[in-house]
Structure formats: structure tokens, C-alpha cells
Design a protein around this motif. Structure first.
Motif, PDB file in Angstrom:
ATOM      1  N   LEU A   6      32.431  10.136  12.527  1.00  0.00           N
ATOM      2  CA  LEU A   6      31.343  10.268  13.293  1.00  0.00           C
ATOM      3  C   LEU A   6      30.519   9.079  13.450  1.00  0.00           C
ATOM      4  N   ASN A   7      29.957   9.157  12.009  1.00  0.00           N
ATOM      5  CA  ASN A   7      29.099   7.774  11.814  1.00  0.00           C
ATOM      6  C   ASN A   7      29.518   6.470  11.819  1.00  0.00           C
ATOM      7  N   VAL A   8      30.706   6.241  11.362  1.00  0.00           N
ATOM      8  CA  VAL A   8      31.273   4.847  11.472  1.00  0.00           C
ATOM      9  C   VAL A   8      32.180   4.449  12.697  1.00  0.00           C
ATOM     10  N   TYR A   9      32.925   5.299  12.804  1.00  0.00           N
ATOM     11  CA  TYR A   9      33.581   4.856  14.216  1.00  0.00           C
ATOM     12  C   TYR A   9      33.227   5.493  15.405  1.00  0.00           C
ATOM     13  N   LEU A  10      32.610   6.405  15.509  1.00  0.00           N
ATOM     14  CA  LEU A  10      31.910   6.958  16.734  1.00  0.00           C
ATOM     15  C   LEU A  10      30.281   6.385  17.053  1.00  0.00           C
ATOM     16  N   GLN A  11      29.979   5.612  15.833  1.00  0.00           N
ATOM     17  CA  GLN A  11      28.431   5.147  15.954  1.00  0.00           C
ATOM     18  C   GLN A  11      27.491   6.094  16.150  1.00  0.00           C
ATOM     19  N   LYS A  12      27.591   7.321  15.685  1.00  0.00           N
ATOM     20  CA  LYS A  12      26.822   8.348  15.728  1.00  0.00           C
ATOM     21  C   LYS A  12      25.736   8.113  14.381  1.00  0.00           C
ATOM     22  N   SER A  13      24.234   7.986  14.573  1.00  0.00           N
ATOM     23  CA  SER A  13      23.431   7.934  13.508  1.00  0.00           C
ATOM     24  C   SER A  13      23.513   9.215  12.628  1.00  0.00           C
ATOM     25  N   GLU A  14      23.084   9.214  11.352  1.00  0.00           N
ATOM     26  CA  GLU A  14      22.957  10.475  10.682  1.00  0.00           C
ATOM     27  C   GLU A  14      21.912  11.338  11.385  1.00  0.00           C
ATOM     28  N   GLN A  15      20.965  10.686  11.871  1.00  0.00           N
ATOM     29  CA  GLN A  15      19.861  11.549  12.657  1.00  0.00           C
ATOM     30  C   GLN A  15      20.644  12.376  13.725  1.00  0.00           C
ATOM     31  N   GLN A  16      21.288  11.605  14.547  1.00  0.00           N
ATOM     32  CA  GLN A  16      22.078  12.053  15.667  1.00  0.00           C
ATOM     33  C   GLN A  16      22.999  13.117  15.461  1.00  0.00           C
ATOM     34  N   ASN A  18      22.860  15.076  12.705  1.00  0.00           N
ATOM     35  CA  ASN A  18      21.943  16.240  12.115  1.00  0.00           C
ATOM     36  C   ASN A  18      21.465  17.133  13.384  1.00  0.00           C
ATOM     37  N   ASN A  19      20.937  16.310  14.308  1.00  0.00           N
ATOM     38  CA  ASN A  19      20.147  16.812  15.781  1.00  0.00           C
ATOM     39  C   ASN A  19      21.349  17.573  16.418  1.00  0.00           C
ATOM     40  N   ASP A  20      22.474  17.069  16.431  1.00  0.00           N
ATOM     41  CA  ASP A  20      23.701  17.553  17.195  1.00  0.00           C
ATOM     42  C   ASP A  20      23.967  19.018  16.675  1.00  0.00           C
ATOM     43  N   THR A  21      24.196  18.941  15.371  1.00  0.00           N
ATOM     44  CA  THR A  21      24.621  20.100  14.689  1.00  0.00           C
ATOM     45  C   THR A  21      23.801  21.079  14.399  1.00  0.00           C
ATOM     46  N   TYR A  22      22.499  20.625  14.420  1.00  0.00           N
ATOM     47  CA  TYR A  22      21.320  21.707  14.515  1.00  0.00           C
ATOM     48  C   TYR A  22      21.268  22.499  15.914  1.00  0.00           C
ATOM     49  N   SER A  27      26.149  29.131  16.936  1.00  0.00           N
ATOM     50  CA  SER A  27      26.973  29.938  17.363  1.00  0.00           C
ATOM     51  C   SER A  27      28.694  29.945  16.987  1.00  0.00           C
ATOM     52  N   ILE A  28      28.755  28.550  16.677  1.00  0.00           N
ATOM     53  CA  ILE A  28      30.338  28.208  16.106  1.00  0.00           C
ATOM     54  C   ILE A  28      30.278  27.879  14.820  1.00  0.00           C
ATOM     55  N   GLY A  29      29.532  27.338  14.122  1.00  0.00           N
ATOM     56  CA  GLY A  29      29.288  27.170  12.544  1.00  0.00           C
ATOM     57  C   GLY A  29      29.517  25.456  12.635  1.00  0.00           C
ATOM     58  N   LEU A  30      29.091  24.931  11.393  1.00  0.00           N
ATOM     59  CA  LEU A  30      29.225  23.415  11.365  1.00  0.00           C
ATOM     60  C   LEU A  30      30.687  22.917  11.223  1.00  0.00           C
ATOM     61  N   HIS A  31      31.578  23.776  10.556  1.00  0.00           N
ATOM     62  CA  HIS A  31      32.979  23.051  10.540  1.00  0.00           C
ATOM     63  C   HIS A  31      33.579  23.229  12.044  1.00  0.00           C
ATOM     64  N   ASN A  32      33.496  24.233  12.640  1.00  0.00           N
ATOM     65  CA  ASN A  32      33.974  24.245  13.979  1.00  0.00           C
ATOM     66  C   ASN A  32      33.420  23.086  14.938  1.00  0.00           C
ATOM     67  N   TRP A  33      31.955  22.973  14.816  1.00  0.00           N
ATOM     68  CA  TRP A  33      31.292  21.840  15.477  1.00  0.00           C
ATOM     69  C   TRP A  33      31.884  20.290  15.380  1.00  0.00           C
ATOM     70  N   LEU A  34      32.305  20.213  13.980  1.00  0.00           N
ATOM     71  CA  LEU A  34      32.456  19.051  13.497  1.00  0.00           C
ATOM     72  C   LEU A  34      33.852  18.826  14.284  1.00  0.00           C
ATOM     73  N   ILE A  35      35.074  19.640  13.959  1.00  0.00           N
ATOM     74  CA  ILE A  35      36.136  19.776  14.521  1.00  0.00           C
ATOM     75  C   ILE A  35      36.410  19.710  16.158  1.00  0.00           C
ATOM     76  N   LYS A  36      35.323  20.370  16.844  1.00  0.00           N
ATOM     77  CA  LYS A  36      35.362  20.357  18.083  1.00  0.00           C
ATOM     78  C   LYS A  36      34.790  18.959  18.727  1.00  0.00           C
ATOM     79  N   THR A  37      33.842  18.335  17.956  1.00  0.00           N
ATOM     80  CA  THR A  37      33.354  16.905  18.207  1.00  0.00           C
ATOM     81  C   THR A  37      34.496  16.054  18.250  1.00  0.00           C
ATOM     82  N   VAL A  38      35.232  16.061  17.241  1.00  0.00           N
ATOM     83  CA  VAL A  38      36.303  15.073  17.021  1.00  0.00           C
ATOM     84  C   VAL A  38      37.397  15.114  18.055  1.00  0.00           C
ATOM     85  N   PHE A  39      37.797  16.630  18.251  1.00  0.00           N
ATOM     86  CA  PHE A  39      38.765  16.947  19.401  1.00  0.00           C
ATOM     87  C   PHE A  39      38.288  16.266  20.632  1.00  0.00           C
ATOM     88  N   ASP A  40      37.126  16.670  21.117  1.00  0.00           N
ATOM     89  CA  ASP A  40      36.833  16.197  22.653  1.00  0.00           C
ATOM     90  C   ASP A  40      36.875  14.482  22.614  1.00  0.00           C
TER      91      ASP A  40
END
Length: 97
Positions: A6-16, A18-22, A27-40
Motif C-alpha cells: 500500500l505504501n510503496v506501490y499504491l503510494q499511500k502514506s503511513e498517515q493515510q 492509519n486514517n483509513d484503517t482507523y 466492523s471488519i478488522g485490520l487484516h480483512n480491511w488490508l485484504i479488501k483494500t488490495v482486492f479492490d
């Protein structure tokens, strides 16, 4: 791995990230959110589904070892390694890495 992607290839900052995950994980948990974000981010739905299948296979094995306090057998470890390589290759193919 997904944070790095997410950081290097999709160029999302650490702050972004963190904000998105927060804002999204309650409702879905961190791991599921990370997987869904890449899936999308996949353009090819077939490859996205393959990614989802592989990452969930890895997730299931992680749950067995972490939460069921179960010893992972040699064949399961080898399958996890192979599945991790396959998952990485799916990502590399679809995001030109």
C-alpha cells in the motif's frame, strides 16, 4: 507485506493508511480491511478472486497456528510457503512489479 504494498506501490502514506484503517476496521478488522483494500485495486476480477482465495488459505493456516495452539505439520508449512509465493506472483503480475 500488504502495508509495504500500500505504501510503496499504491503510494499511500503511513498517515493515510492509519486514517483509513482507523475509520474502516471496526466492523471488519485490520487484516480483512488490508485484504479488501488490495482486492479492490485489481482490474482483473478473476485474478482478484485468485488473490482472495490464496490469501484466505494463508489466513486459515495462521489462525490454526496462532489461535488453536496447533502444531503445523511439514506438508502444511510447505503448502503455506507455496501459497505465499503464488499470492506474491498474483500481485506482481497485476501491478507490474
Amino acid at each position: 507485506m500488504i502495508y509495504h504494498f500500500l505504501n510503496v506501490y499504491l503510494q499511500k502514506s503511513e498517515q493515510q493508511i492509519n486514517n483509513d484503517t482507523y475509520n474502516s476496521t471496526s466492523s471488519i478488522g485490520l487484516h480483512n480491511w488490508l485484504i479488501k483494500t488490495v482486492f479492490d485495486e485489481f482490474n482483473d476480477r478473476s485474478e482478484a478472486n485468485d488473490f482472495n482465495t490464496k490469501i484466505n488459505e494463508l489466513k486459515t493456516l495462521r489462525k490454526k497456528s496462532d489461535y488453536q495452539n496447533r502444531i503445523i505439520q511439514q506438508n502444511e508449512a510447505e503448502k503455506a510457503r507455496d501459497t505465499a509465493y503464488e499470492t506474491l506472483n498474483i500481485i506482481k503480475r497485476n501491478f507490474n512489479l
